[in-house]
Write a protein that holds these residues in place. Structure first.
Motif, PDB file in Angstrom:
ATOM      1  N   PHE A 147       5.869   8.546   6.496  1.00 43.17           N
ATOM      2  CA  PHE A 147       7.009   7.830   5.918  1.00 43.17           C
ATOM      3  C   PHE A 147       8.370   8.391   6.309  1.00 43.17           C
ATOM      4  O   PHE A 147       9.385   7.739   6.070  1.00 43.17           O
ATOM      5  N   GLU A 245      10.334  -3.460  -3.753  1.00 43.18           N
ATOM      6  CA  GLU A 245       9.301  -3.536  -2.728  1.00 43.18           C
ATOM      7  C   GLU A 245       9.955  -4.125  -1.480  1.00 43.18           C
ATOM      8  O   GLU A 245      10.784  -5.036  -1.581  1.00 43.18           O
ATOM      9  N   GLU A 279       6.023   1.440  -2.121  1.00 43.92           N
ATOM     10  CA  GLU A 279       5.083   1.043  -1.067  1.00 43.92           C
ATOM     11  C   GLU A 279       3.646   0.923  -1.583  1.00 43.92           C
ATOM     12  O   GLU A 279       2.707   0.852  -0.789  1.00 43.92           O
ATOM     13  N   THR A 282       2.721  -2.514  -0.349  1.00 42.42           N
ATOM     14  CA  THR A 282       3.156  -2.816   1.023  1.00 42.42           C
ATOM     15  C   THR A 282       2.664  -1.791   2.036  1.00 42.42           C
ATOM     16  O   THR A 282       2.951  -1.924   3.227  1.00 42.42           O
ATOM     17  N   ILE A 283       1.892  -0.798   1.606  1.00 39.70           N
ATOM     18  CA  ILE A 283       1.219   0.085   2.546  1.00 39.70           C
ATOM     19  C   ILE A 283       0.342  -0.732   3.496  1.00 39.70           C
ATOM     20  O   ILE A 283       0.000  -0.281   4.591  1.00 39.70           O
ATOM     21  N   GLY A 289       3.371   2.190   5.848  1.00 44.63           N
ATOM     22  CA  GLY A 289       3.906   1.085   5.078  1.00 44.63           C
ATOM     23  C   GLY A 289       4.988   0.323   5.829  1.00 44.63           C
ATOM     24  O   GLY A 289       5.179   0.468   7.034  1.00 44.63           O
ATOM     25  N   THR A 291       8.063   0.863   5.379  1.00 47.10           N
ATOM     26  CA  THR A 291       9.120   1.827   5.705  1.00 47.10           C
ATOM     27  C   THR A 291       9.042   2.238   7.161  1.00 47.10           C
ATOM     28  O   THR A 291      10.048   2.233   7.883  1.00 47.10           O
ATOM     29  N   LEU A 301      10.860   7.276  -2.237  1.00 46.71           N
ATOM     30  CA  LEU A 301       9.755   6.373  -1.922  1.00 46.71           C
ATOM     31  C   LEU A 301       8.577   6.696  -2.819  1.00 46.71           C
ATOM     32  O   LEU A 301       8.260   7.864  -3.065  1.00 46.71           O
ATOM     33  N   ILE A 303       4.396   5.736  -3.753  1.00 45.89           N
ATOM     34  CA  ILE A 303       3.138   5.067  -3.431  1.00 45.89           C
ATOM     35  C   ILE A 303       2.063   5.627  -4.354  1.00 45.89           C
ATOM     36  O   ILE A 303       2.084   6.807  -4.716  1.00 45.89           O
TER      37      ILE A 303
END
Length: 472
Positions: A147, A245, A279, A282-283, A289, A291, A301, A303
């Motif tokens: 990331f 997101e 994330e 959205t990973i 992700g 990003t 960030l 996750i």
């Protein structure tokens, strides 16, 4: 925006189903009778699950361990006996292809061998002791690589990570407000259960239970893809954190317009507002992700879910600047300040995260998963086009979804307004009766490293059969 490959852009041209004059019209009476037949079929084919559900009502509220489990499209949920890879078997002996994957919690697949082996080893070496392990360093270094943020802290869930990051943001900035997208979801974080009403005012989201404060006092809501709305929300310079997101997922997949995320970053920097990117879902856009895939530059960030391979785990990362500000302004931090937890960063979760990130959800695994997301979307698109139904399919990397509207929604409100709970429930139950599980409350599928082309193609066949039956 760089590297848009994980996103599906709107279709254009004369072959687009936006030509309403040739679209199919849904017969609601037929839908109702078909739905009733599917409910009867499910009950007939799941006697053991029904027996367990009735028994559970005596000790579990509504007969389930988590209240929303009663909201599956079936009259009662199938009880799971075993799960492996991208499939599970219920207590009635039926094998299912699983495109829900625990709503991302099992994105690595059920019972990934590497994760199970690491967990078994750690169980014998100690589960939790409030002391660091070498696994924590490895995971921090891997998150750094994926990331691009240098420093990380661990939690039990993305909810915790979002909550802690918001607290830190308010402390660092001395500001009280948070900005979120309309119809967002960031776990059970109080400030995020807010939407815009018809007059553009921030109000509690429908169904919000016992809010601790009026969300209008804590939160400003903006529509996704509304740059002007975000600028207005930030102009008073009283917003500590913008929590977004990169693409909406929990209301349904809504993709950013070209330039939107860059504008968000410019506006937050101009107003000295921290940008927190979540994330957790959205990973699916890639190993780092959205990003990494789209070249984003968050200050913080978050996750969760996915990284532990099924073992509870979450994390939040921060830039060098944010880390320095925390060190200099908050030298003594303990969980009595609202950031922390006895099991946060515990040994078992970090062992699971190391194995999952290092051996399961690898760059190579995404190299297989992303094309499967495309294959699933292409299959759905072929059904929509060939049968002229007024729907649209949107893809976000290894995740894709079809919407009951001919054009892709641009914000959460559009997706909400075009939802069709009756039709969605029928399609979900139709799929369940043909041994395919979709993400509940969405027409969404997620690929895992264990998902196969045959799994994807089977979904296409089942959806085509449903559409043919609906519009016969």
């Amino acid at each position: 925006m760089s590297n848009v490959a994980p996103r599906e852009m709107p279709r254009t041209g004369d072959d687009s189903p936006t030509h309403a004059h040739r679209m199919q019209t849904l017969d609601r009476g037929r839908l109702g009778s078909l739905h009733e037949a599917e409910r009867k079929r499910f009950v007939d084919e799941h006697p053991r699950s029904k027996e367990l559900f009735e028994r559970a009502k005596a000790s579990l509220h509504d007969g389930v361990p988590m209240n929303w489990m009663v909201r599956w499209a079936s009259p009662f949920p199938p009880f799971v006996e075993t799960a492996e890879g991208a499939s599970f078997r219920c207590v009635d002996g039926h094998g299912y292809v699983d495109f829900c994957l625990g709503d991302t919690g099992a994105m690595a697949g059920h019972g990934a061998a590497a994760t199970i082996e690491a967990v078994e080893r750690q169980l014998r070496r100690g589960i939790t002791h409030m002391l660091p392990t070498e696994d924590a360093i490895w995971v921090g270094e891997e998150l750094q690589r994926r990331f691009g943020l240098p420093y990380w802290q661990f939690t039990l869930s993305a909810t915790d990570a979002n909550r802690f990051a918001l607290r830190l943001g308010r402390q660092l900035t001395g500001r009280s407000k948070v900005v979120v997208h309309d119809y967002c979801y960031h776990g059970t974080v109080d400030e995020t259960f807010a939407v815009l009403d018809d007059d553009g005012r921030t109000v509690a989201r429908r169904g919000s239970i016992g809010p601790q404060a009026d969300v209008a006092e804590t939160t400003r809501v903006v529509e996704f893809n509304d740059i002007d709305g975000l600028e207005r929300a930030l102009e008073g310079r009283d917003v500590a954190v913008v929590l977004f997101e990169p693409a909406l997922t929990n209301i349904g997949i809504v993709l950013p317009d070209d330039g939107y995320l860059e504008a968000v970053r410019e506006l937050t920097r101009r107003t000295d507002t921290l940008l927190l990117i979540d994330e957790t879902h959205t990973i699916c856009a890639g190993p780092g992700g959205a990003t990494k895939a789209w070249g984003l530059e968050p200050d913080l960030l978050v996750i969760g879910k996915t990284i532990g391979g099924g073992i509870p785990a979450g994390t939040y990362g921060m830039t060098e600047e944010v880390a320095d500000r925390i060190r200099t302004t908050m030298p003594e931090r303990t969980d009595v300040g609202g950031v922390g937890g006895t099991l946060a960063g515990y040994a078992l979760s970090l062992a699971a995260a190391r194995a999952t990130l290092g051996e399961v959800l690898t760059d190579e695994a995404f190299g297989r998963m992303l094309p499967l997301g495309g294959r699933w979307a292409d299959g759905v698109d072929s059904v929509i086009r060939e049968r002229d139904v007024p729907w649209h399919v949107t893809r976000l990397g290894a995740r894709a979804e079809y919407h009951f509207t001919p054009d892709p929604p641009r914000n959460g409100r559009e997706q909400w307004d075009n939802s069709d709970p009756e039709l969605e429930a029928f399609l979900h139950l139709w799929a369940m009766n043909r041994r395919i599980l979709m993400t509940p409350f969405h027409n969404m599928a997620l690929m895992s490293p264990s998902t196969t082309e045959a799994d994807v193609d089977r979904h296409t066949e089942v959806l085509a059969e449903a559409v043919d039956t609906l519009f016969a």
